[in-house]
Design a protein around this motif. Structure first.
Motif, PDB file in Angstrom:
ATOM      1  N   SER A 137      -2.654  22.511  -8.088  1.00 13.35           N
ATOM      2  CA  SER A 137      -3.102  21.612  -7.027  1.00 13.35           C
ATOM      3  C   SER A 137      -2.266  20.343  -6.961  1.00 13.35           C
ATOM      4  O   SER A 137      -1.466  20.052  -7.832  1.00 13.35           O
ATOM      5  N   ILE A 138      -2.501  19.589  -5.881  1.00 10.05           N
ATOM      6  CA  ILE A 138      -1.841  18.311  -5.658  1.00 10.05           C
ATOM      7  C   ILE A 138      -2.947  17.301  -5.369  1.00 10.05           C
ATOM      8  O   ILE A 138      -3.764  17.506  -4.469  1.00 10.05           O
ATOM      9  N   VAL A 139      -2.992  16.223  -6.142  1.00 15.60           N
ATOM     10  CA  VAL A 139      -3.952  15.156  -5.906  1.00 15.60           C
ATOM     11  C   VAL A 139      -3.218  14.048  -5.168  1.00 15.60           C
ATOM     12  O   VAL A 139      -2.147  13.617  -5.578  1.00 15.60           O
ATOM     13  N   VAL A 140      -3.809  13.587  -4.077  1.00 12.92           N
ATOM     14  CA  VAL A 140      -3.241  12.520  -3.268  1.00 12.92           C
ATOM     15  C   VAL A 140      -4.125  11.299  -3.463  1.00 12.92           C
ATOM     16  O   VAL A 140      -5.351  11.410  -3.435  1.00 12.92           O
ATOM     17  N   GLY A 141      -3.506  10.148  -3.673  1.00 13.31           N
ATOM     18  CA  GLY A 141      -4.272   8.919  -3.851  1.00 13.31           C
ATOM     19  C   GLY A 141      -3.629   7.756  -3.131  1.00 13.31           C
ATOM     20  O   GLY A 141      -2.533   7.870  -2.589  1.00 13.31           O
ATOM     21  N   CYS A 142      -4.329   6.636  -3.132  1.00 13.14           N
ATOM     22  CA  CYS A 142      -3.861   5.416  -2.463  1.00 13.14           C
ATOM     23  C   CYS A 142      -3.880   4.280  -3.479  1.00 13.14           C
ATOM     24  O   CYS A 142      -4.871   4.099  -4.191  1.00 13.14           O
ATOM     25  N   THR A 143      -2.815   3.505  -3.538  1.00  8.89           N
ATOM     26  CA  THR A 143      -2.751   2.401  -4.491  1.00  8.89           C
ATOM     27  C   THR A 143      -3.707   1.263  -4.140  1.00  8.89           C
ATOM     28  O   THR A 143      -4.089   0.502  -5.014  1.00  8.89           O
ATOM     29  N   GLU A 144      -4.096   1.140  -2.876  1.00  7.65           N
ATOM     30  CA  GLU A 144      -5.034   0.091  -2.470  1.00  7.65           C
ATOM     31  C   GLU A 144      -6.482   0.529  -2.548  1.00  7.65           C
ATOM     32  O   GLU A 144      -7.373  -0.314  -2.586  1.00  7.65           O
ATOM     33  N   PRO A 195      -8.513   2.713  -4.927  1.00  6.56           N
ATOM     34  CA  PRO A 195      -8.584   3.564  -6.121  1.00  6.56           C
ATOM     35  C   PRO A 195      -9.732   4.567  -6.081  1.00  6.56           C
ATOM     36  O   PRO A 195      -9.733   5.527  -6.840  1.00  6.56           O
ATOM     37  N   TRP A 196     -10.687   4.400  -5.196  1.00  3.32           N
ATOM     38  CA  TRP A 196     -11.817   5.325  -5.066  1.00  3.32           C
ATOM     39  C   TRP A 196     -11.497   6.515  -4.168  1.00  3.32           C
ATOM     40  O   TRP A 196     -12.207   7.500  -4.174  1.00  3.32           O
ATOM     41  N   MET A 204       0.837  -1.175   0.000  1.00  5.52           N
ATOM     42  CA  MET A 204       0.000   0.000   0.000  1.00  5.52           C
ATOM     43  C   MET A 204       0.883   1.239   0.000  1.00  5.52           C
ATOM     44  O   MET A 204       1.841   1.317   0.741  1.00  5.52           O
ATOM     45  N   ALA A 205       0.549   2.160  -0.873  1.00  9.17           N
ATOM     46  CA  ALA A 205       1.329   3.387  -0.930  1.00  9.17           C
ATOM     47  C   ALA A 205       0.422   4.568  -1.239  1.00  9.17           C
ATOM     48  O   ALA A 205      -0.548   4.442  -1.966  1.00  9.17           O
ATOM     49  N   VAL A 206       0.767   5.674  -0.656  1.00 11.68           N
ATOM     50  CA  VAL A 206       0.099   6.938  -0.950  1.00 11.68           C
ATOM     51  C   VAL A 206       0.973   7.643  -1.969  1.00 11.68           C
ATOM     52  O   VAL A 206       2.192   7.664  -1.860  1.00 11.68           O
ATOM     53  N   TYR A 207       0.338   8.202  -2.984  1.00  9.57           N
ATOM     54  CA  TYR A 207       1.103   8.918  -3.995  1.00  9.57           C
ATOM     55  C   TYR A 207       0.549  10.329  -4.151  1.00  9.57           C
ATOM     56  O   TYR A 207      -0.586  10.606  -3.783  1.00  9.57           O
ATOM     57  N   ARG A 208       1.376  11.205  -4.677  1.00  5.96           N
ATOM     58  CA  ARG A 208       0.986  12.591  -4.918  1.00  5.96           C
ATOM     59  C   ARG A 208       1.216  12.901  -6.387  1.00  5.96           C
ATOM     60  O   ARG A 208       2.280  12.621  -6.919  1.00  5.96           O
ATOM     61  N   ASP A 209       0.207  13.467  -7.022  1.00  5.21           N
ATOM     62  CA  ASP A 209       0.314  13.921  -8.408  1.00  5.21           C
ATOM     63  C   ASP A 209       0.320  15.447  -8.361  1.00  5.21           C
ATOM     64  O   ASP A 209      -0.711  16.067  -8.126  1.00  5.21           O
TER      65      ASP A 209
END
Length: 72
Positions: free
Chosen positions: A11-18, A20-21, A1-6
């Protein structure tokens, strides 16, 4: 599991690989790190100290870069 930042402007979008919602949008990098930390703590039950480690490392590197910056 990893948190990523785009990171894009403005702006910065933060998401989680586990999860996707799940995502968060922030306008400040530190706030983006904090949103990811809180997701890890609340949803994935990661220890707070472990979830906060990437932000701490980022802050330490930023502080070091600021100390070594050349001013004109």
């Amino acid at each position: 599991m990893a948190v990523y930042r785009d990171i894009s402007d403005p702006s910065i979008v933060v998401g989680c690989t586990e999860c996707p919602w799940w995502f968060a949008m922030r306008f400040d990098l530190i706030e983006a790190y904090k949103a990811g930390e809180q997701h890890q703590i609340d949803v994935h039950e990661i220890e707070p100290a472990r979830a906060q480690e990437p932000r701490r490392l980022f802050e330490q590197r930023a502080e070091k870069r600021a100390r070594h910056a050349v001013t004109v």
